[in-house]
Design a protein around this motif. Structure first.
Motif, PDB file in Angstrom:
ATOM      1  N   MET A 151       9.865  13.567   2.620  1.00 40.62           N
ATOM      2  CA  MET A 151       9.224  14.142   1.442  1.00 40.62           C
ATOM      3  C   MET A 151       9.588  13.372   0.179  1.00 40.62           C
ATOM      4  SD  MET A 151       7.258  16.246  -0.003  1.00 40.62           S
ATOM      5  CE  MET A 151       6.867  17.386   1.294  1.00 40.62           C
ATOM      6  N   ALA A 152      10.851  12.968   0.046  1.00 44.19           N
ATOM      7  CA  ALA A 152      11.273  12.232  -1.139  1.00 44.19           C
ATOM      8  C   ALA A 152      10.555  10.886  -1.231  1.00 44.19           C
ATOM      9  CB  ALA A 152      12.787  12.019  -1.110  1.00 44.19           C
ATOM     10  N   PHE A 153      10.451  10.193  -0.097  1.00 48.01           N
ATOM     11  CA  PHE A 153       9.798   8.883  -0.103  1.00 48.01           C
ATOM     12  C   PHE A 153       8.324   9.028  -0.482  1.00 48.01           C
ATOM     13  CE2 PHE A 153       7.720   5.186   1.750  1.00 48.01           C
ATOM     14  CZ  PHE A 153       8.562   4.164   1.332  1.00 48.01           C
ATOM     15  N   TRP A 154       7.631  10.002   0.103  1.00 43.23           N
ATOM     16  CA  TRP A 154       6.235  10.237  -0.272  1.00 43.23           C
ATOM     17  C   TRP A 154       6.124  10.559  -1.757  1.00 43.23           C
ATOM     18  CZ3 TRP A 154       1.147  10.049   0.649  1.00 43.23           C
ATOM     19  CH2 TRP A 154       0.335  10.826  -0.174  1.00 43.23           C
ATOM     20  N   ALA A 186       5.703   8.232   6.274  1.00 40.25           N
ATOM     21  CA  ALA A 186       6.864   9.095   6.048  1.00 40.25           C
ATOM     22  C   ALA A 186       6.516  10.561   6.270  1.00 40.25           C
ATOM     23  CB  ALA A 186       7.409   8.882   4.632  1.00 40.25           C
ATOM     24  N   MET A 187       5.338  10.973   5.799  1.00 35.46           N
ATOM     25  CA  MET A 187       4.963  12.379   5.952  1.00 35.46           C
ATOM     26  C   MET A 187       4.757  12.766   7.408  1.00 35.46           C
ATOM     27  SD  MET A 187       5.227  14.069   3.273  1.00 35.46           S
ATOM     28  CE  MET A 187       4.546  15.551   4.004  1.00 35.46           C
ATOM     29  N   ARG A 212       0.854  -1.184   0.000  1.00 38.51           N
ATOM     30  CA  ARG A 212       0.000   0.000   0.000  1.00 38.51           C
ATOM     31  C   ARG A 212       0.891   1.235   0.000  1.00 38.51           C
ATOM     32  NH1 ARG A 212      -4.505  -1.933   4.500  1.00 38.51           N
ATOM     33  NH2 ARG A 212      -5.250  -3.758   3.315  1.00 38.51           N
ATOM     34  N   PRO A 213       1.267   1.716  -1.187  1.00 36.17           N
ATOM     35  CA  PRO A 213       2.288   2.767  -1.282  1.00 36.17           C
ATOM     36  C   PRO A 213       1.902   4.080  -0.618  1.00 36.17           C
ATOM     37  CG  PRO A 213       1.283   2.343  -3.422  1.00 36.17           C
ATOM     38  CD  PRO A 213       0.830   1.249  -2.516  1.00 36.17           C
ATOM     39  N   LEU A 214       0.643   4.496  -0.742  1.00 34.74           N
ATOM     40  CA  LEU A 214       0.256   5.773  -0.135  1.00 34.74           C
ATOM     41  C   LEU A 214       0.189   5.668   1.387  1.00 34.74           C
ATOM     42  CD1 LEU A 214      -2.410   7.235  -2.592  1.00 34.74           C
ATOM     43  CD2 LEU A 214       0.067   7.574  -2.524  1.00 34.74           C
TER      44      LEU A 214
END
Length: 444
Positions: free
Chosen positions: A356-359, A325-326, A317-319
């Motif tokens: 931020m980069a991961f999101w 992360a956020m 579940r990527p989001l």
């Protein structure tokens, strides 16, 4: 001889191997994006130093505001045109326009003092060119890379490195030579970008039909069909209004998408927009301008680390993973608001950059793999318009807000808003449960 060989007369097929990322298409695309990102990263410093020296802070604000405003006004049309004429064609044309604008400014700075009207005019043209470029840039990724997530992570690392090196390079060049040199190099990066994009050869497929009901039969959160050549999908029929409406219907049909953008607009107004003006003022006043420069460098370093972390990870579940992360991004405004010491301040910037980069990688990959290729550029345009407008509003309101509360208290509000935004992202089932889908290469 094994049983398998006896029955079939041949050796069994070897296990499927992971597709290579660095094929010819992605190598050319990566080169195009990397060099243009480096040029883009140099421009804010060049504008602040060169334009500021001639026309003051208000002049810098007007030039940058003209660029941003033009972009926001035209980006929706950029998505339509990218779907109609082809993403790559629009990107190449946008690069050529920016070669012209930056080349004219380079010549003007070499010749002496450029008039202010010229700076504003070129900023407007450059902003319009970026509005034509960026929607297609997102849509091109599934066409040139067989694994969009790895491609997005790699591009995010390049973006971070560009923002680490670009500002320092621009400042050094202006000190040693002149602003004209920076603008000339920027023009050169767009020329190289356009050349690399022109050399990309994509597999033509049957053009998509341009009908209002193109997405009517698909589920709202259905995976995208097979990626196809952006140029071969180009359409020259249909009205502009119908194309905009079709893109809006596709955007609105995906609850997870418009919900994220609504929340992201709140992030922009309360977190991202005021962070730079308020953070730079607080850190600079307390620890000096060198400390702020070091903090920005650590933010870039964290972005590199976040992009590298996103390369091997494949969350189901990527989001949902990006939302976690956020939540960590809260550390960035919080450490500034609490007057943390330099080591903690730098660690907070590294953590914020990585989060931020991961999101960003999880989000870009989700959009690319859950949106029909024929609509991806228009959907991206709506996403960009919403995201950028929130940040712009936050930047505008940051100054007046200091009359109501101190910068430190405002950044405490930013930290609280960041946590609230993460909670909102997690609370919406369509976002939390969106599952990873097969990349385009697995559906070819």
């Amino acid at each position: 001889m094994t049983a398998t060989q006896t029955q079939t007369g041949r050796r069994p097929d070897p296990p499927a191997t992971r597709p290579l990322l660095w094929g010819r298409r992605f190598t050319l695309y990566f080169t195009a994006r990397a060099v243009s990102l480096l040029g883009d990263a140099m421009m804010p410093v060049a504008a602040a130093l060169a334009v500021g020296a001639l026309y003051g802070i208000s002049g810098v604000g007007l030039v940058l505001g003209t660029w941003t405003g033009t972009f926001v006004l035209l980006v929706l049309f950029g998505g339509v045109l990218a779907d109609r004429f082809g993403a790559r064609r629009m990107m190449v044309c946008a690069d050529l326009v920016r070669v012209l604008t930056q080349g004219i400014l380079a010549a003007a700075f070499f010749a002496g003092t450029p008039p202010f009207w010229l700076l504003v005019t070129m900023a407007a043209l450059a902003g319009a060119a970026v509005a034509m470029f960026l929607p297609g840039a997102n849509g091109m990724v599934p066409l040139v890379a067989r694994e969009p997530q790895r491609a997005n992570a790699t591009l995010k690392v390049a973006d971070a490195l560009a923002h680490l090196l670009g500002p320092a390079l621009a400042g050094l060049l202006i000190t040693l030579t002149s602003a004209g040199t920076v603008y000339a190099i920027d023009a050169g990066t767009f020329l190289l970008s356009g050349l690399c994009l022109t050399l990309i050869r994509l597999t033509p497929t049957k053009p998509a039909e341009s009908t209002v009901d193109a997405t009517a039969a698909e589920p709202a959160d259905a995976p995208a069909p097979t990626a196809a050549d952006a140029d071969s999908r180009a359409r020259t029929t249909g009205s502009l209004r119908r194309d905009l409406r079709q893109g809006w219907h596709a955007f609105r049909a995906r609850t997870w998408m418009w919900a994220v953008i609504l929340i992201w607009m709140g992030y922009g107004v309360l977190v991202f927009g005021p962070l730079v003006p308020l953070g730079s003022a607080l850190i600079g006043a307390r620890l000096g301008p060198d400390a702020y420069g070091l903090a920005v460098s650590c933010l870039g370093a964290g972005t590199v680390l976040g992009g590298l972390l996103a390369l091997p990870l494949r969350p189901a579940r990527p989001l949902a993973a990006g939302t976690v992360a956020m939540a960590l991004y809260t550390a960035l405004p919080l450490c500034i608001a609490l007057d943390a010491g330099l080591p903690v301040l730098l660690a907070g910037h590294v953590l914020g950059g990585g989060a931020m980069a991961f999101w960003s990688v999880m989000w870009a990959t989700s959009v690319q793999t859950h949106t029909p290729p024929a609509l991806l550029n228009r959907v991206t345009a709506y996403e960009l318009a919403g995201s950028v407008s929130g940040i712009a509003l936050g930047q505008i309101l940051a100054g007046p807000a200091t009359a109501l509360a101190s910068p430190g208290r405002l950044l405490l509000v930013s930290a609280g808003a960041c946590l609230a935004g993460s909670a909102a992202l997690c609370a919406i089932p369509a976002i939390r449960t969106l599952r990873r889908t097969a990349g385009p290469e697995q559906r070819v």
